[in-house]
Scaffold this motif. Structure first.
Motif, PDB file in Angstrom:
ATOM      1  N   PHE A  97       0.831  -1.203   0.000  1.00 46.80           N
ATOM      2  CA  PHE A  97       0.000   0.000   0.000  1.00 46.80           C
ATOM      3  C   PHE A  97       0.869   1.257   0.000  1.00 46.80           C
ATOM      4  O   PHE A  97       0.577   2.230  -0.710  1.00 46.80           O
ATOM      5  CB  PHE A  97      -0.931   0.010   1.207  1.00 46.80           C
ATOM      6  N   GLN A  98       1.935   1.257   0.788  1.00 44.26           N
ATOM      7  CA  GLN A  98       2.827   2.420   0.830  1.00 44.26           C
ATOM      8  C   GLN A  98       3.492   2.643  -0.527  1.00 44.26           C
ATOM      9  O   GLN A  98       3.674   3.788  -0.962  1.00 44.26           O
ATOM     10  CB  GLN A  98       3.886   2.239   1.926  1.00 44.26           C
ATOM     11  N   GLN A  99       3.862   1.553  -1.206  1.00 44.53           N
ATOM     12  CA  GLN A  99       4.446   1.680  -2.552  1.00 44.53           C
ATOM     13  C   GLN A  99       3.433   2.291  -3.514  1.00 44.53           C
ATOM     14  O   GLN A  99       3.763   3.177  -4.307  1.00 44.53           O
ATOM     15  CB  GLN A  99       4.886   0.303  -3.057  1.00 44.53           C
ATOM     16  N   LEU A 100       2.195   1.816  -3.449  1.00 52.38           N
ATOM     17  CA  LEU A 100       1.136   2.332  -4.319  1.00 52.38           C
ATOM     18  C   LEU A 100       0.849   3.797  -4.007  1.00 52.38           C
ATOM     19  O   LEU A 100       0.681   4.623  -4.915  1.00 52.38           O
ATOM     20  CB  LEU A 100      -0.127   1.496  -4.150  1.00 52.38           C
ATOM     21  N   LYS A 101       0.824   4.122  -2.732  1.00 57.34           N
ATOM     22  CA  LYS A 101       0.562   5.493  -2.305  1.00 57.34           C
ATOM     23  C   LYS A 101       1.666   6.431  -2.784  1.00 57.34           C
ATOM     24  O   LYS A 101       1.414   7.581  -3.161  1.00 57.34           O
ATOM     25  CB  LYS A 101       0.454   5.539  -0.783  1.00 57.34           C
ATOM     26  N   GLN A 102       2.897   5.936  -2.800  1.00 65.46           N
ATOM     27  CA  GLN A 102       4.020   6.744  -3.262  1.00 65.46           C
ATOM     28  C   GLN A 102       3.911   7.026  -4.759  1.00 65.46           C
ATOM     29  O   GLN A 102       4.195   8.135  -5.221  1.00 65.46           O
ATOM     30  CB  GLN A 102       5.340   6.025  -2.962  1.00 65.46           C
ATOM     31  N   VAL A 103       3.481   6.044  -5.525  1.00 70.94           N
ATOM     32  CA  VAL A 103       3.320   6.227  -6.971  1.00 70.94           C
ATOM     33  C   VAL A 103       2.192   7.216  -7.261  1.00 70.94           C
ATOM     34  O   VAL A 103       2.329   8.124  -8.088  1.00 70.94           O
ATOM     35  CB  VAL A 103       3.027   4.880  -7.670  1.00 70.94           C
ATOM     36  N   ASP A 104       1.059   7.068  -6.561  1.00 69.60           N
ATOM     37  CA  ASP A 104      -0.109   7.912  -6.805  1.00 69.60           C
ATOM     38  C   ASP A 104      -0.050   9.253  -6.093  1.00 69.60           C
ATOM     39  O   ASP A 104      -0.869  10.143  -6.359  1.00 69.60           O
ATOM     40  CB  ASP A 104      -1.384   7.185  -6.360  1.00 69.60           C
ATOM     41  N   LYS A 105       0.886   9.385  -5.144  1.00 70.24           N
ATOM     42  CA  LYS A 105       0.990  10.610  -4.329  1.00 70.24           C
ATOM     43  C   LYS A 105      -0.232  10.802  -3.432  1.00 70.24           C
ATOM     44  O   LYS A 105      -0.441  11.896  -2.901  1.00 70.24           O
ATOM     45  CB  LYS A 105       1.165  11.868  -5.210  1.00 70.24           C
ATOM     46  N   SER A 106      -1.041   9.772  -3.271  1.00 71.71           N
ATOM     47  CA  SER A 106      -2.214   9.869  -2.396  1.00 71.71           C
ATOM     48  C   SER A 106      -2.823   8.481  -2.244  1.00 71.71           C
ATOM     49  O   SER A 106      -2.438   7.532  -2.921  1.00 71.71           O
ATOM     50  CB  SER A 106      -3.253  10.822  -2.986  1.00 71.71           C
ATOM     51  N   ASP A 107      -3.798   8.390  -1.329  1.00 67.03           N
ATOM     52  CA  ASP A 107      -4.579   7.160  -1.169  1.00 67.03           C
ATOM     53  C   ASP A 107      -5.723   7.215  -2.176  1.00 67.03           C
ATOM     54  O   ASP A 107      -6.861   7.506  -1.836  1.00 67.03           O
ATOM     55  CB  ASP A 107      -5.094   7.057   0.271  1.00 67.03           C
ATOM     56  N   LYS A 108      -5.398   6.949  -3.425  1.00 66.40           N
ATOM     57  CA  LYS A 108      -6.336   7.141  -4.527  1.00 66.40           C
ATOM     58  C   LYS A 108      -7.611   6.321  -4.365  1.00 66.40           C
ATOM     59  O   LYS A 108      -8.708   6.779  -4.689  1.00 66.40           O
ATOM     60  CB  LYS A 108      -5.636   6.782  -5.844  1.00 66.40           C
ATOM     61  N   ALA A 109      -7.493   5.101  -3.863  1.00 67.57           N
ATOM     62  CA  ALA A 109      -8.655   4.222  -3.734  1.00 67.57           C
ATOM     63  C   ALA A 109      -9.372   4.393  -2.399  1.00 67.57           C
ATOM     64  O   ALA A 109     -10.440   3.799  -2.197  1.00 67.57           O
ATOM     65  CB  ALA A 109      -8.224   2.766  -3.910  1.00 67.57           C
ATOM     66  N   THR A 145     -11.172   1.513  -8.768  1.00 70.34           N
ATOM     67  CA  THR A 145     -10.282   2.672  -8.925  1.00 70.34           C
ATOM     68  C   THR A 145      -9.293   2.474 -10.061  1.00 70.34           C
ATOM     69  O   THR A 145      -9.035   3.398 -10.847  1.00 70.34           O
ATOM     70  CB  THR A 145      -9.513   2.945  -7.616  1.00 70.34           C
ATOM     71  N   TYR A 146      -8.752   1.272 -10.177  1.00 62.99           N
ATOM     72  CA  TYR A 146      -7.696   1.026 -11.172  1.00 62.99           C
ATOM     73  C   TYR A 146      -8.207   0.239 -12.378  1.00 62.99           C
ATOM     74  O   TYR A 146      -7.405  -0.237 -13.192  1.00 62.99           O
ATOM     75  CB  TYR A 146      -6.517   0.298 -10.515  1.00 62.99           C
ATOM     76  N   ASN A 147      -9.537   0.142 -12.481  1.00 60.45           N
ATOM     77  CA  ASN A 147     -10.155  -0.517 -13.637  1.00 60.45           C
ATOM     78  C   ASN A 147      -9.565  -1.900 -13.873  1.00 60.45           C
ATOM     79  O   ASN A 147      -9.229  -2.274 -14.997  1.00 60.45           O
ATOM     80  CB  ASN A 147      -9.995   0.349 -14.894  1.00 60.45           C
ATOM     81  N   ILE A 148      -9.412  -2.660 -12.791  1.00 58.25           N
ATOM     82  CA  ILE A 148      -8.899  -4.027 -12.887  1.00 58.25           C
ATOM     83  C   ILE A 148     -10.081  -4.949 -13.163  1.00 58.25           C
ATOM     84  O   ILE A 148     -11.005  -5.054 -12.353  1.00 58.25           O
ATOM     85  CB  ILE A 148      -8.176  -4.445 -11.595  1.00 58.25           C
ATOM     86  N   ILE A 149     -10.065  -5.581 -14.302  1.00 58.52           N
ATOM     87  CA  ILE A 149     -11.171  -6.449 -14.708  1.00 58.52           C
ATOM     88  C   ILE A 149     -10.843  -7.879 -14.275  1.00 58.52           C
ATOM     89  O   ILE A 149      -9.875  -8.468 -14.767  1.00 58.52           O
ATOM     90  CB  ILE A 149     -11.386  -6.382 -16.226  1.00 58.52           C
ATOM     91  N   PRO A 150     -11.617  -8.451 -13.350  1.00 60.70           N
ATOM     92  CA  PRO A 150     -11.263  -9.752 -12.765  1.00 60.70           C
ATOM     93  C   PRO A 150     -11.728 -10.950 -13.589  1.00 60.70           C
ATOM     94  O   PRO A 150     -12.110 -11.973 -13.040  1.00 60.70           O
ATOM     95  CB  PRO A 150     -11.984  -9.708 -11.409  1.00 60.70           C
ATOM     96  N   HIS A 151     -11.708 -10.808 -14.881  1.00 56.86           N
ATOM     97  CA  HIS A 151     -12.088 -11.935 -15.732  1.00 56.86           C
ATOM     98  C   HIS A 151     -11.493 -11.726 -17.121  1.00 56.86           C
ATOM     99  O   HIS A 151     -11.186 -10.600 -17.513  1.00 56.86           O
ATOM    100  CB  HIS A 151     -13.614 -12.070 -15.825  1.00 56.86           C
ATOM    101  N   PRO A 152     -11.328 -12.798 -17.877  1.00 54.32           N
ATOM    102  CA  PRO A 152     -10.783 -12.662 -19.240  1.00 54.32           C
ATOM    103  C   PRO A 152     -11.834 -12.124 -20.192  1.00 54.32           C
ATOM    104  O   PRO A 152     -13.005 -11.977 -19.837  1.00 54.32           O
ATOM    105  CB  PRO A 152     -10.392 -14.102 -19.601  1.00 54.32           C
TER     106      PRO A 152
END
Length: 680
Positions: A97-109, A145-152
């Motif tokens: 989560f900290q790595q993701l927060k660093q990339v986004d500069k915020s708690d985007k989700a 938030t990240y448009n992750i589609i959980p299916h093919p």
């Protein structure tokens, strides 16, 4: 007499001074090209990094969700090693989560507080249902938030999964998935052992999406390595295939027979449901229709194995399933969800089969496409449920005919693959080539040849963006059909506006006297920064619109023609050579056309392209559900002109026609006024 097209010298320019200026422009162009390429790559790389971190975080949370119940029950530790693993994973969650927060500069989700609750629940040995509930909330926020589609995109194939498993997984997990492969003795670490996919207790807590995450990122502190190097579709093939080991072929056949007698809701057989529901969750839902335990197990066997054996990544099968879901939802009164399923039936199913079907019978393909539109329109008009069911059955019957057409001439798949591939690049590339040829020739007759490199900059950046789009769809992104269609539609509409403007600009210069005045008064300003950026933009969007379509068409063709990839590649190469030759001929021909007629022809061409782009763009946005579709009985559908019998598509084109008439009448009035002033 019309002035022939030729290169006009820039007035008052000394050769040496002109050389220095051209050299300065070349340096500026090089800097712009490097900067533009860097920005495009930086944007994609940043998005990729965030998406990758989000997917890793999702995978670990998913793992906690599925395995925590094996470590803790009723506040007591069932398995000390399992619980220790859960504690380690809960710490890993916060690190990711900290790595993701660093990339986004915020708690985007907006998941920081939820993650703290999850960690506290694991440390406090909370009830597994509470942990699963918190994990589900976090997973949904990350996916949305990240448009992750959980299916093919479509159901995998049993045979394809079997082959990929034998090549990559059997050495450890064994050919039958029992975890007894020959390489298990050399694994590091040796504990825990490879998963046994025939163990009902283990597999019942898994979904293909959970298996997909483990395959993509590996499992920390185990010998299960990441297989992210495999293409995404192959990882999905594996994720579905490993859950089929638990069931025999006979169980699957018995399940299919049960479903024929007592069908279940189509939503339980959708790709999304089969991807995200665990075996336990599916069984719980099936018990409402098959309360007998052996029957429930057999139907589950069909859903985990039989549908894969039946599926050959068939987009028409997807269209049928979505149509049934849409009809069932409409009958149940859920009309909004029914309309969405009707959209998916087209863009996730039939749309993927269109290129191959059009190559064999374009008239049939267009008529079937229109039936999908009529089906969606009927839902918007609140027709009776009986009418919707009748239309659904009619389309299904037509889909059966489409399957017969596609399966005809099965001895020549390479020929059709080659032809389809060549026509895609030639057809889409020719549209962009005509636009660029008109702009190039225009700049040459202006004597503004120094601006030509900026047009090159635009189309080069468009090709780079197209290549990155292809890469993104294969690696970091999975576009849903709806997002794909929406992007294509908006690009088309934007390109239509840009091309209309350029067409108008060319028509204002058809008179030789007006052109000469323009040369003297404006040519010195052609190379100003703002105009150059405008040229880059027009070039970029005109080409990227086609590049985007090329990516979509070839992606569909590549998935459909699994056994003819060589023919697809050779078709692309042949079509590209033909495109280059045709473009060269167009450029040469343009240089021999008199100025007045050249500008009139070029402007008219761009008007026509704008007209076509507008109709196709609105029609595509209708298919994606962004715009309504109000059907008309007239005019007939003419796709090559972008004409479709709906109020919305025709309205967009009527607006362009009115704008064209207004500008034409205005120019005609100006010419008459000029003639009167000059005494002619």
């Amino acid at each position: 007499m019309s002035t022939p097209v030729a290169l006009f010298p820039l007035p008052g320019c000394h050769h040496q001074r002109r050389f220095r200026r051209e050299q300065a422009h070349r340096h500026r162009l090089a800097r712009l090209l490097r900067a533009g390429t860097f920005l495009v790559i930086l944007l994609v790389a940043s998005t990729a990094l965030a998406d990758d971190s989000a997917k890793k975080l999702l995978a670990v949370i998913d793992y906690i969700d599925s395995d925590y119940k094996n470590a803790v029950q009723a506040g007591k530790i069932l398995n000390a090693s399992e619980y220790q693993e859960q504690l380690e994973f809960s710490k890993r969650v916060m690190e990711l989560f900290q790595q993701l927060k660093q990339v986004d500069k915020s708690d985007k989700a907006g998941i920081q507080n939820d993650l703290k609750i999850l960690v506290n629940q694991v440390e406090g040995k909370a009830d597994p249902k509470a942990v699963s509930g918190t994990a589900a909330v976090i997973e949904k926020k990350i996916r949305d938030t990240y448009n992750i589609i959980p299916h093919p995109r479509q159901l995998p194939s049993f045979e394809a999964g079997k082959k990929i498993f034998a090549e990559n997984c059997a050495s450890c997990h064994g050919e039958t998935g029992k975890g007894d492969g020959l390489s298990r003795t050399t694994m590091n670490p040796k504990q825990p052992p490879p998963a046994n996919f025939t163990d009902p207790e283990f597999v019942s807590g898994l979904s293909p999406f959970k298996a997909f995450n483990a395959i993509s990122f590996g499992v920390e502190n185990t010998a299960m390595a990441s297989f992210a190097a495999l293409p995404e579709d192959e990882r999905w093939q594996l994720a579905f295939y490993v859950l089929s080991f638990r069931f025999s072929e006979n169980q699957s056949k018995d399940g299919a027979s049960l479903l024929q007698k007592n069908p279940i809701p189509a939503e339980l057989t959708s790709v999304a449901a089969l991807s995200t529901l665990t075996g336990d969750q599916l069984s719980d839902k099936l018990k409402a229709y098959f309360p007998n335990e052996p029957q429930t197990s057999n139907v589950l066997a069909y859903l985990r194995r039989g549908v894969l054996e039946k599926s050959a990544a068939d987009p028409l099968a997807i269209a049928r399933a979505r149509l049934r879901e849409a009809a069932e939802l409409y009958v149940a009164g859920n009309k909004e969800a029914a309309y969405q399923k009707a959209i998916e039936a087209y863009i996730d199913g039939y749309d993927l089969a269109e290129p191959a079907l059009f190559a064999k019978d374009i008239s049939f393909g267009r008529n079937l496409e229109a039936q999908f539109t009529e089906f969606r329109n009927a839902m918007k008009q609140d027709v009776s449920a009986a009418q919707i069911q009748k239309q659904q059955m009619d389309i299904e019957a037509r889909l059966d005919q489409a399957a017969e057409i596609l399966n005809s001439n099965e001895n020549f798949p390479g020929y059709y693959s080659f032809t389809n591939s060549a026509l895609i690049i030639l057809r889409e590339g020719l549209e962009a080539a005509l636009i660029l040829a008109a702009i190039f020739a225009t700049l040459r007759v202006m004597g503004a040849t120094q601006a030509i490199p900026y047009i090159h900059l635009g189309w080069i950046l468009a090709l780079i963006a197209g290549g990155l789009t292809w890469l993104a769809t294969q690696t970091i992104m999975t576009f849903s059909g709806q997002h794909r269609e929406a992007m294509e539609g908006f690009i088309s509409v934007f390109a239509a506006v840009a091309l209309f403007y350029v067409g108008y600009w060319l028509h204002t210069r058809t008179e030789a006297r007006r052109w000469q005045t323009f040369i003297q008064d404006r040519v010195k300003n052609v190379l100003s920064g703002k105009k150059l950026l405008g040229l880059v933009g027009i070039s970029f969007f005109a080409v990227y619109r086609e590049a985007f379509e090329v990516v979509l068409f070839y992606q569909a063709l590549w998935l459909q023609e699994q056994g003819s990839h060589g023919a697809v590649i050779w078709g692309f190469a042949t079509g590209l050579v033909a495109l280059i030759l045709v473009t060269f001929a167009i450029l040469k021909l343009g240089l021999r056309i008199p100025l007045k007629y050249f500008f009139a022809a070029a402007g008219t061409l761009l008007y026509i392209m704008a007209f076509i782009f507008a109709g196709n763009g609105v029609k595509t946005l209708q298919g994606a559900g962004w715009l309504p579709a109000t059907p008309l009985s007239f005019p007939p559908q003419l796709p090559f002109l972008g004409i479709y019998p709906t109020v919305e598509t025709l309205s967009a084109q009527v607006v362009l026609l009115i704008a064209f008439l207004i500008t034409t009448l205005s120019l005609s009035r100006e010419r008459r006024t000029t003639l009167v002033k000059n005494g002619n």
